[in-house]
Design a protein around this motif. Sequence first.
Motif, PDB file in Angstrom:
ATOM      1  N   ASN A 124       7.482  -3.909 -18.249  1.00  0.00           N
ATOM      2  CA  ASN A 124       7.931  -4.927 -17.303  1.00  0.00           C
ATOM      3  C   ASN A 124       9.451  -5.100 -17.437  1.00  0.00           C
ATOM      4  O   ASN A 124       9.929  -6.080 -17.979  1.00  0.00           O
ATOM      5  CB  ASN A 124       7.183  -6.232 -17.644  1.00  0.00           C
ATOM      6  N   THR A 125      10.174  -4.128 -16.919  1.00  0.00           N
ATOM      7  CA  THR A 125      11.638  -4.117 -17.077  1.00  0.00           C
ATOM      8  C   THR A 125      12.279  -5.242 -16.272  1.00  0.00           C
ATOM      9  O   THR A 125      11.832  -5.524 -15.154  1.00  0.00           O
ATOM     10  CB  THR A 125      12.191  -2.777 -16.539  1.00  0.00           C
ATOM     11  N   ALA A 126      13.320  -5.849 -16.810  1.00  0.00           N
ATOM     12  CA  ALA A 126      14.061  -6.836 -16.011  1.00  0.00           C
ATOM     13  C   ALA A 126      14.696  -6.108 -14.837  1.00  0.00           C
ATOM     14  O   ALA A 126      15.139  -4.959 -14.978  1.00  0.00           O
ATOM     15  CB  ALA A 126      15.141  -7.490 -16.875  1.00  0.00           C
ATOM     16  N   SER A 127      14.755  -6.760 -13.693  1.00  0.00           N
ATOM     17  CA  SER A 127      15.416  -6.113 -12.557  1.00  0.00           C
ATOM     18  C   SER A 127      16.908  -6.021 -12.882  1.00  0.00           C
ATOM     19  O   SER A 127      17.437  -6.820 -13.672  1.00  0.00           O
ATOM     20  CB  SER A 127      15.217  -6.941 -11.287  1.00  0.00           C
ATOM     21  N   PRO A 128      17.621  -5.059 -12.275  1.00  0.00           N
ATOM     22  CA  PRO A 128      19.062  -4.955 -12.526  1.00  0.00           C
ATOM     23  C   PRO A 128      19.779  -6.273 -12.219  1.00  0.00           C
ATOM     24  O   PRO A 128      20.738  -6.641 -12.898  1.00  0.00           O
ATOM     25  CB  PRO A 128      19.504  -3.853 -11.558  1.00  0.00           C
ATOM     26  N   GLU A 129      19.284  -7.031 -11.224  1.00  0.00           N
ATOM     27  CA  GLU A 129      19.929  -8.300 -10.852  1.00  0.00           C
ATOM     28  C   GLU A 129      19.731  -9.355 -11.943  1.00  0.00           C
ATOM     29  O   GLU A 129      20.667 -10.068 -12.303  1.00  0.00           O
ATOM     30  CB  GLU A 129      19.368  -8.818  -9.513  1.00  0.00           C
ATOM     31  N   ILE A 130      18.500  -9.443 -12.435  1.00  0.00           N
ATOM     32  CA  ILE A 130      18.218 -10.410 -13.517  1.00  0.00           C
ATOM     33  C   ILE A 130      19.039 -10.051 -14.755  1.00  0.00           C
ATOM     34  O   ILE A 130      19.658 -10.918 -15.397  1.00  0.00           O
ATOM     35  CB  ILE A 130      16.702 -10.427 -13.843  1.00  0.00           C
ATOM     36  N   ALA A 131      19.060  -8.758 -15.089  1.00  0.00           N
ATOM     37  CA  ALA A 131      19.806  -8.331 -16.282  1.00  0.00           C
ATOM     38  C   ALA A 131      21.302  -8.606 -16.099  1.00  0.00           C
ATOM     39  O   ALA A 131      21.956  -9.153 -16.996  1.00  0.00           O
ATOM     40  CB  ALA A 131      19.547  -6.853 -16.553  1.00  0.00           C
ATOM     41  N   GLN A 132      21.823  -8.255 -14.926  1.00  0.00           N
ATOM     42  CA  GLN A 132      23.265  -8.475 -14.685  1.00  0.00           C
ATOM     43  C   GLN A 132      23.623  -9.960 -14.791  1.00  0.00           C
ATOM     44  O   GLN A 132      24.634 -10.330 -15.389  1.00  0.00           O
ATOM     45  CB  GLN A 132      23.654  -7.914 -13.303  1.00  0.00           C
ATOM     46  N   GLU A 133      22.762 -10.820 -14.227  1.00  0.00           N
ATOM     47  CA  GLU A 133      23.038 -12.260 -14.292  1.00  0.00           C
ATOM     48  C   GLU A 133      23.160 -12.709 -15.756  1.00  0.00           C
ATOM     49  O   GLU A 133      24.072 -13.450 -16.132  1.00  0.00           O
ATOM     50  CB  GLU A 133      21.913 -13.051 -13.602  1.00  0.00           C
ATOM     51  N   SER A 191      17.091   3.438 -15.825  1.00  0.00           N
ATOM     52  CA  SER A 191      18.348   3.169 -16.536  1.00  0.00           C
ATOM     53  C   SER A 191      19.576   3.324 -15.645  1.00  0.00           C
ATOM     54  O   SER A 191      20.560   2.593 -15.797  1.00  0.00           O
ATOM     55  CB  SER A 191      18.473   4.063 -17.774  1.00  0.00           C
ATOM     56  N   LYS A 192      19.527   4.243 -14.701  1.00  0.00           N
ATOM     57  CA  LYS A 192      20.714   4.498 -13.877  1.00  0.00           C
ATOM     58  C   LYS A 192      21.129   3.246 -13.113  1.00  0.00           C
ATOM     59  O   LYS A 192      22.296   2.856 -13.098  1.00  0.00           O
ATOM     60  CB  LYS A 192      20.428   5.646 -12.908  1.00  0.00           C
ATOM     61  N   GLU A 193      20.146   2.613 -12.499  1.00  0.00           N
ATOM     62  CA  GLU A 193      20.442   1.414 -11.709  1.00  0.00           C
ATOM     63  C   GLU A 193      20.891   0.254 -12.608  1.00  0.00           C
ATOM     64  O   GLU A 193      21.825  -0.487 -12.271  1.00  0.00           O
ATOM     65  CB  GLU A 193      19.208   1.015 -10.910  1.00  0.00           C
ATOM     66  N   LEU A 194      20.208   0.128 -13.751  1.00  0.00           N
ATOM     67  CA  LEU A 194      20.608  -0.944 -14.686  1.00  0.00           C
ATOM     68  C   LEU A 194      22.057  -0.730 -15.127  1.00  0.00           C
ATOM     69  O   LEU A 194      22.878  -1.658 -15.115  1.00  0.00           O
ATOM     70  CB  LEU A 194      19.687  -0.946 -15.910  1.00  0.00           C
ATOM     71  N   PHE A 195      22.385   0.514 -15.507  1.00  0.00           N
ATOM     72  CA  PHE A 195      23.718   0.794 -16.045  1.00  0.00           C
ATOM     73  C   PHE A 195      24.802   0.760 -14.968  1.00  0.00           C
ATOM     74  O   PHE A 195      25.993   0.805 -15.281  1.00  0.00           O
ATOM     75  CB  PHE A 195      23.749   2.160 -16.745  1.00  0.00           C
ATOM     76  N   SER A 196      24.393   0.718 -13.701  1.00  0.00           N
ATOM     77  CA  SER A 196      25.410   0.672 -12.638  1.00  0.00           C
ATOM     78  C   SER A 196      25.969  -0.743 -12.473  1.00  0.00           C
ATOM     79  O   SER A 196      26.961  -0.959 -11.796  1.00  0.00           O
ATOM     80  CB  SER A 196      24.801   1.146 -11.309  1.00  0.00           C
ATOM     81  N   LYS A 197      25.340  -1.718 -13.109  1.00  0.00           N
ATOM     82  CA  LYS A 197      25.799  -3.105 -12.992  1.00  0.00           C
ATOM     83  C   LYS A 197      27.049  -3.325 -13.849  1.00  0.00           C
ATOM     84  O   LYS A 197      27.145  -2.781 -14.955  1.00  0.00           O
ATOM     85  CB  LYS A 197      24.688  -4.074 -13.418  1.00  0.00           C
ATOM     86  N   ASP A 241      13.580  12.151 -22.422  1.00  0.00           N
ATOM     87  CA  ASP A 241      13.793  10.819 -21.842  1.00  0.00           C
ATOM     88  C   ASP A 241      15.066  10.188 -22.390  1.00  0.00           C
ATOM     89  O   ASP A 241      15.867   9.606 -21.645  1.00  0.00           O
ATOM     90  CB  ASP A 241      12.605   9.892 -22.157  1.00  0.00           C
ATOM     91  N   PHE A 242      15.252  10.308 -23.705  1.00  0.00           N
ATOM     92  CA  PHE A 242      16.434   9.709 -24.329  1.00  0.00           C
ATOM     93  C   PHE A 242      17.706  10.364 -23.779  1.00  0.00           C
ATOM     94  O   PHE A 242      18.674   9.674 -23.439  1.00  0.00           O
ATOM     95  CB  PHE A 242      16.341   9.854 -25.853  1.00  0.00           C
ATOM     96  N   VAL A 243      17.655  11.686 -23.639  1.00  0.00           N
ATOM     97  CA  VAL A 243      18.836  12.402 -23.124  1.00  0.00           C
ATOM     98  C   VAL A 243      19.108  11.994 -21.668  1.00  0.00           C
ATOM     99  O   VAL A 243      20.266  11.806 -21.276  1.00  0.00           O
ATOM    100  CB  VAL A 243      18.640  13.932 -23.271  1.00  0.00           C
ATOM    101  N   SER A 244      18.078  11.812 -20.889  1.00  0.00           N
ATOM    102  CA  SER A 244      18.286  11.374 -19.489  1.00  0.00           C
ATOM    103  C   SER A 244      18.963  10.003 -19.454  1.00  0.00           C
ATOM    104  O   SER A 244      19.860   9.752 -18.645  1.00  0.00           O
ATOM    105  CB  SER A 244      16.957  11.261 -18.743  1.00  0.00           C
ATOM    106  N   ILE A 245      18.527   9.117 -20.352  1.00  0.00           N
ATOM    107  CA  ILE A 245      19.129   7.770 -20.412  1.00  0.00           C
ATOM    108  C   ILE A 245      20.603   7.886 -20.802  1.00  0.00           C
ATOM    109  O   ILE A 245      21.467   7.227 -20.219  1.00  0.00           O
ATOM    110  CB  ILE A 245      18.333   6.875 -21.386  1.00  0.00           C
ATOM    111  N   ILE A 246      20.882   8.735 -21.783  1.00  0.00           N
ATOM    112  CA  ILE A 246      22.275   8.931 -22.222  1.00  0.00           C
ATOM    113  C   ILE A 246      23.127   9.446 -21.048  1.00  0.00           C
ATOM    114  O   ILE A 246      24.211   8.961 -20.787  1.00  0.00           O
ATOM    115  CB  ILE A 246      22.341   9.913 -23.420  1.00  0.00           C
ATOM    116  N   ARG A 247      22.573  10.405 -20.319  1.00  0.00           N
ATOM    117  CA  ARG A 247      23.329  10.960 -19.175  1.00  0.00           C
ATOM    118  C   ARG A 247      23.547   9.885 -18.111  1.00  0.00           C
ATOM    119  O   ARG A 247      24.606   9.803 -17.506  1.00  0.00           O
ATOM    120  CB  ARG A 247      22.580  12.152 -18.579  1.00  0.00           C
ATOM    121  N   ASN A 248      22.534   9.046 -17.898  1.00  0.00           N
ATOM    122  CA  ASN A 248      22.680   7.975 -16.911  1.00  0.00           C
ATOM    123  C   ASN A 248      23.752   6.970 -17.334  1.00  0.00           C
ATOM    124  O   ASN A 248      24.419   6.371 -16.489  1.00  0.00           O
ATOM    125  CB  ASN A 248      21.353   7.243 -16.701  1.00  0.00           C
TER     126      ASN A 248
END
Length: 255
Positions: free
Chosen positions: A179-188, A222-228, A245-252
């Motif tokens: 249940n990941t926080a949405s990028p908006e919730i996390a950014q706030e 992760s890409k959308e989260l990290f774009s905030k 998976d870990f490498v994909s997150i690092i690249r993102n």
Amino acid sequence: MRKKVVVGNWKMNKTKQEAVQLTTDVLDMLNNTGSIACDVVFAPPFPFMDSINDLISAKNGMFLAAQDCSKHEKGSFTGEVSAKITQSMGANYIIIGHSERRAFFKEDNATLIEKITRCTAAQLVPIFCCGEEAADRESGKHLEVIEQQISEVLLCFSAQELNNVIIAYEPVWSIGTGNTASPEIAQEMHQFIRSIIEKKFGEEFANNTSILYGGSCNAANSKELFSKPDIDGGLIGGASLVAQDFVSIIRNCAN
Ligand code: PGA
């Protein structure tokens, strides 16, 4: 300077052989990528720190973290591991105040203050975790809870002591739940955390502080989260146990 950082928190997973294999696979995959514009931190179980350090210590941008440390400096505390011991094994960071430590091991703010004191005395950088429970958010108290967690622990230290500190926002309801926080919730929340830091330590310090998101962060989200703008990377549990998976997150994070 504010850095992009991805931390793999393996928790109590992997045997030594599996841990070495996972790290070797991650390094091989990253080698094919060229240089990575983000720091990568491995937080293996204590007994594997040495082996993992041997694999990563010569690599640029790769660091070692302990998942925890004792609140005591040294002495007769059977089973405990001090900050200084982890430093002697090559650690650069220690995760402090993870919600699992708070919940299962009853770590309170006074304990966390002692742990950060040991951590900085050993010249290690704390990765300080904070996050609200589902009930806090449902009752609209999430900002208040986070402010309290930060002010009652981190703000007890000076800017000098907290030099390069990393903060991880990890809503408890999102850890290991999918249940990941949405990028908006996390950014706030990240913006709010930065504002708390700014009030106490000033704009420059706040702008230089890396604030990571943690809680079911994976290769797909992760890409959308990290774009905030205030999300500087991730503290990754489950997805850090799978090399691809870990490498994909690092690249993102690095893009
Ligand atoms: P998760 O854990 O990625 O498995 O949700 C994150 C954490 O506990 O740091």
